[in-house]
Motif scaffolding. Sequence first.
Motif, mmCIF file in Angstrom:
data_model
loop_
_atom_site.group_PDB
_atom_site.id
_atom_site.type_symbol
_atom_site.label_atom_id
_atom_site.label_comp_id
_atom_site.label_asym_id
_atom_site.label_seq_id
_atom_site.Cartn_x
_atom_site.Cartn_y
_atom_site.Cartn_z
ATOM 1 N N ASN A 1 -3.030 -38.692 4.658
ATOM 2 C CA ASN A 1 -1.656 -38.348 4.315
ATOM 3 C C ASN A 1 -1.116 -37.297 5.279
ATOM 4 O OD1 ASN A 1 0.690 -38.052 2.394
ATOM 5 N ND2 ASN A 1 -0.142 -35.982 2.335
ATOM 6 N N GLN A 2 0.181 -37.349 5.557
ATOM 7 C CA GLN A 2 0.796 -36.403 6.484
ATOM 8 C C GLN A 2 1.950 -35.627 5.862
ATOM 9 O OE1 GLN A 2 1.820 -38.472 10.092
ATOM 10 N NE2 GLN A 2 -0.302 -38.464 10.811
ATOM 11 N N THR A 3 2.065 -35.674 4.560
ATOM 12 C CA THR A 3 3.116 -34.892 3.894
ATOM 13 C C THR A 3 2.522 -34.098 2.747
ATOM 14 O OG1 THR A 3 3.677 -36.994 2.838
ATOM 15 C CG2 THR A 3 5.255 -36.110 4.406
ATOM 16 N N PHE A 4 2.768 -32.812 2.742
ATOM 17 C CA PHE A 4 2.188 -31.939 1.731
ATOM 18 C C PHE A 4 2.634 -32.310 0.325
ATOM 19 C CE2 PHE A 4 1.712 -28.388 5.059
ATOM 20 C CZ PHE A 4 0.421 -28.763 5.322
ATOM 21 N N TYR A 5 3.914 -32.631 0.157
ATOM 22 C CA TYR A 5 4.373 -32.900 -1.207
ATOM 23 C C TYR A 5 3.821 -34.217 -1.739
ATOM 24 C CZ TYR A 5 8.155 -35.719 0.932
ATOM 25 O OH TYR A 5 8.874 -36.641 1.647
ATOM 26 N N THR A 6 3.539 -35.186 -0.842
ATOM 27 C CA THR A 6 2.900 -36.425 -1.295
ATOM 28 C C THR A 6 1.449 -36.151 -1.685
ATOM 29 O OG1 THR A 6 4.328 -37.756 0.134
ATOM 30 C CG2 THR A 6 2.318 -38.790 -0.676
ATOM 31 N N ARG B 1 -8.483 -26.976 12.648
ATOM 32 C CA ARG B 1 -9.320 -26.141 13.522
ATOM 33 C C ARG B 1 -10.230 -25.233 12.705
ATOM 34 N NH1 ARG B 1 -4.439 -25.803 16.485
ATOM 35 N NH2 ARG B 1 -4.001 -23.758 15.553
ATOM 36 N N GLU B 2 -9.700 -24.685 11.617
ATOM 37 C CA GLU B 2 -10.486 -23.795 10.778
ATOM 38 C C GLU B 2 -11.637 -24.545 10.115
ATOM 39 O OE1 GLU B 2 -11.475 -20.084 9.009
ATOM 40 O OE2 GLU B 2 -10.282 -20.689 10.753
ATOM 41 N N TYR C 1 7.491 -24.027 9.566
ATOM 42 C CA TYR C 1 6.225 -23.317 9.597
ATOM 43 C C TYR C 1 5.719 -23.222 11.034
ATOM 44 C CZ TYR C 1 6.152 -24.531 4.593
ATOM 45 O OH TYR C 1 6.458 -24.682 3.269
ATOM 46 N N ALA C 2 5.561 -21.998 11.519
ATOM 47 C CA ALA C 2 4.961 -21.743 12.829
ATOM 48 C C ALA C 2 5.470 -22.692 13.919
ATOM 49 C CB ALA C 2 3.440 -21.852 12.738
ATOM 50 N N VAL D 1 0.753 -26.095 11.174
ATOM 51 C CA VAL D 1 -0.041 -25.623 10.041
ATOM 52 C C VAL D 1 -1.215 -26.564 9.787
ATOM 53 C CG1 VAL D 1 -0.030 -25.149 7.573
ATOM 54 C CG2 VAL D 1 1.894 -24.418 8.989
ATOM 55 N N GLY D 2 -0.960 -27.867 9.794
ATOM 56 C CA GLY D 2 -2.035 -28.832 9.611
ATOM 57 C C GLY D 2 -3.065 -28.740 10.719
ATOM 58 N N ASP D 3 -2.584 -28.516 11.950
ATOM 59 C CA ASP D 3 -3.503 -28.378 13.078
ATOM 60 C C ASP D 3 -4.372 -27.131 12.923
ATOM 61 O OD1 ASP D 3 -2.366 -30.650 14.122
ATOM 62 O OD2 ASP D 3 -1.064 -29.590 15.531
#
Length: 315
Positions: free
Chosen positions: A221-226, A206-207, A147-148, A200-202
């Motif tokens: 948490n730092q994992t989307f699937y978790t 920001r948004e 992603y990006a 993406v998380g960053d």
Amino acid sequence: MRLRQIEVFHAVYTTGSISAAARALHVSQPSVSKVLHHTQSKLGLKLFALVRGRLVATDEAHALFVEVNEIFERLGSLQKTISNIKNIGGGHIRLGVVPSLGLHVAPLAIARFRRLHPEVTFDVQTLHHDELFQALYERTCDIAIAYAPPLHPRMKRRLLKTAQMVLLFQHGDIPDVGDSVSLSLLDGRDVVGMTASGPVGDALAREMVRRKVEVHEVVSNQTFYTAAALTSHGAGMTVVDEFTARASVHHGVAFRPFAPPIRFNVDCVFLEDRRPSKAAEEFISLFKSVIGEIQEGTGGTENADESPALLAGGI
């Protein structure tokens, strides 16, 4: 026996005549007769006998054919492999993906590609964004899909699709939800996993700052699937990429896109001086198609064995 002798013996045995063997091999009859005579002389065996004008294999020929046919089949397999390498450009793809794509998209794409090209094998790694460049540099993967991914002078990026972040929640958390939700809906709520790392998380963080949205993060948490798994078990709603959300939806759990949308690119990355092989190029194209099907809600249902599979790692 030399390869040519094996080829001639196999042709004569299977066709039953010198003339038919010559036609099958696209050579002259005298050439076949000469090789066959030399083979019998060298082996000290009579392989064929002329009976009432017909060429008949001897018992020795029958015994020899069992071994020769196995060799001949292996030669056919070798020719097919060479053809595949020429047409597909290599029989092994080393793929790096972010774990969110390893949850469902990559397994589906690989399974579908393997049905089209069963001779092609894969090595799959799930990588953090900051590990992508190292894996490509060290040649432990040939292509990476993320992603990006950030710009880099030695890397080439190829846009596959544009995707979006979505809100994943249990039905009871947002009664009468519409087709989309506002990011402001999260203000003051208990949420899971709002500190996902990577571009993406960053961008999401920001948004949230720009929109002055403050949340109560109940699980860091730092994992989307978790984060998605925690939401599924009732720990709270979360914001994830749409692919993780689509793979996590079940009875009682749903997702909605944001309005206005929070978008990001899905890119394929490779070294500038190491272009993807023909096989990798074809896989990249198929991967792009699979993403599109999943976004449209038409992908991933044709085979129960292709249900979401988890490839461990971090976002």
